[in-house]
Design a protein around this motif. Structure first.
Motif, PDB file in Angstrom:
ATOM      1  N   GLN A  77       0.830  -1.204   0.000  1.00 25.79           N
ATOM      2  CA  GLN A  77       0.000   0.000   0.000  1.00 25.79           C
ATOM      3  C   GLN A  77       0.867   1.258   0.000  1.00 25.79           C
ATOM      4  OE1 GLN A  77      -3.142  -0.345  -0.532  1.00 25.79           O
ATOM      5  NE2 GLN A  77      -3.859   1.751  -0.326  1.00 25.79           N
ATOM      6  N   HIS A  81       0.482   3.744  -3.243  1.00 24.79           N
ATOM      7  CA  HIS A  81       0.064   5.139  -3.058  1.00 24.79           C
ATOM      8  C   HIS A  81       0.982   6.078  -3.845  1.00 24.79           C
ATOM      9  CE1 HIS A  81      -1.688   8.570  -0.853  1.00 24.79           C
ATOM     10  NE2 HIS A  81      -0.456   9.062  -0.968  1.00 24.79           N
ATOM     11  N   GLU A 125      -4.191  13.668  -2.326  1.00 20.48           N
ATOM     12  CA  GLU A 125      -3.885  12.545  -1.430  1.00 20.48           C
ATOM     13  C   GLU A 125      -5.048  11.562  -1.359  1.00 20.48           C
ATOM     14  OE1 GLU A 125      -0.992  11.637   0.041  1.00 20.48           O
ATOM     15  OE2 GLU A 125      -0.141  13.280  -1.101  1.00 20.48           O
ATOM     16  N   ALA A 128      -5.046   9.656  -4.638  1.00 19.27           N
ATOM     17  CA  ALA A 128      -3.938   8.686  -4.677  1.00 19.27           C
ATOM     18  C   ALA A 128      -4.250   7.470  -3.814  1.00 19.27           C
ATOM     19  CB  ALA A 128      -2.644   9.354  -4.227  1.00 19.27           C
ATOM     20  N   GLU A 129      -4.817   7.687  -2.656  1.00 16.26           N
ATOM     21  CA  GLU A 129      -5.143   6.542  -1.785  1.00 16.26           C
ATOM     22  C   GLU A 129      -6.269   5.709  -2.389  1.00 16.26           C
ATOM     23  OE1 GLU A 129      -4.222   4.073   1.349  1.00 16.26           O
ATOM     24  OE2 GLU A 129      -3.128   5.787   0.544  1.00 16.26           O
ATOM     25  N   ALA A 132      -4.702   3.726  -5.144  1.00 13.79           N
ATOM     26  CA  ALA A 132      -3.880   2.665  -4.556  1.00 13.79           C
ATOM     27  C   ALA A 132      -4.749   1.485  -4.118  1.00 13.79           C
ATOM     28  CB  ALA A 132      -3.074   3.212  -3.372  1.00 13.79           C
TER      29      ALA A 132
END
Length: 154
Positions: A77, A81, A125, A128-129, A132
């Motif tokens: 992870q 990310h 962010e 991106a998470e 991911a």
């Protein structure tokens, strides 16, 4: 475009299908960015300090530096990310420029990327998470397919 649409478009843009391996993803990102991609574990990087991984870009390479962890899924992870930031084009162009006087020996692209890391609730962010997570699900799907997990366990 909302986060779900952005993430779905990014996954489709990879052209890897619904399931793929981690190595296939690395090759795809590397090919798309026309840069060598290196993933490096840093034993001295401690997640207790609040930093799990970071992406550094040099003139020729993308480097994903990550903290050591005993959990394979956790490590994956961290890396996914940072790959998601690359796939989503975060910090491409002038998005991450920072005053050269602050960190003169670090390329502007890298300076900006490092200094923007603190805003974990930002749209970039969160996207991106989310990406991911989707990448991780696709990788898990390939593991199940390769092992005939679905065929055996339904």
């Amino acid at each position: 475009m909302n986060t779900e649409q952005t993430v779905s478009a990014a996954v489709a843009g990879l052209q890897l299908g619904g399931t793929f391996t981690f190595d296939e993803l690395l090759r795809s990102v590397q090919d798309r960015r026309h840069r060598r991609l290196r993933v490096i574990e840093l034993a001295d990087l401690d997640t207790h300090d609040g930093l799990c991984a970071l992406w550094l870009a040099t003139e020729t390479d993308d480097l994903v530096l990550h903290a050591r962890t005993d959990s394979t899924l956790h490590r994956q992870q961290f890396i996914l990310h940072e790959l998601a930031h690359m796939i989503l084009g975060h910090c491409d162009g002038d998005d991450c420029t920072v005053d050269e006087a602050l960190l003169p020996n670090i390329p502007p692209y890298t300076r900006g990327r490092l200094l923007r890391r603190q805003d974990l609730d930002s749209k970039t962010e969160i996207a991106a998470e989310s990406l991911a997570d989707r990448l991780a699900a696709s990788i898990r799907g390939s593991v199940f397919a390769e092992s005939r997990y679905s065929e055996v366990f339904g």
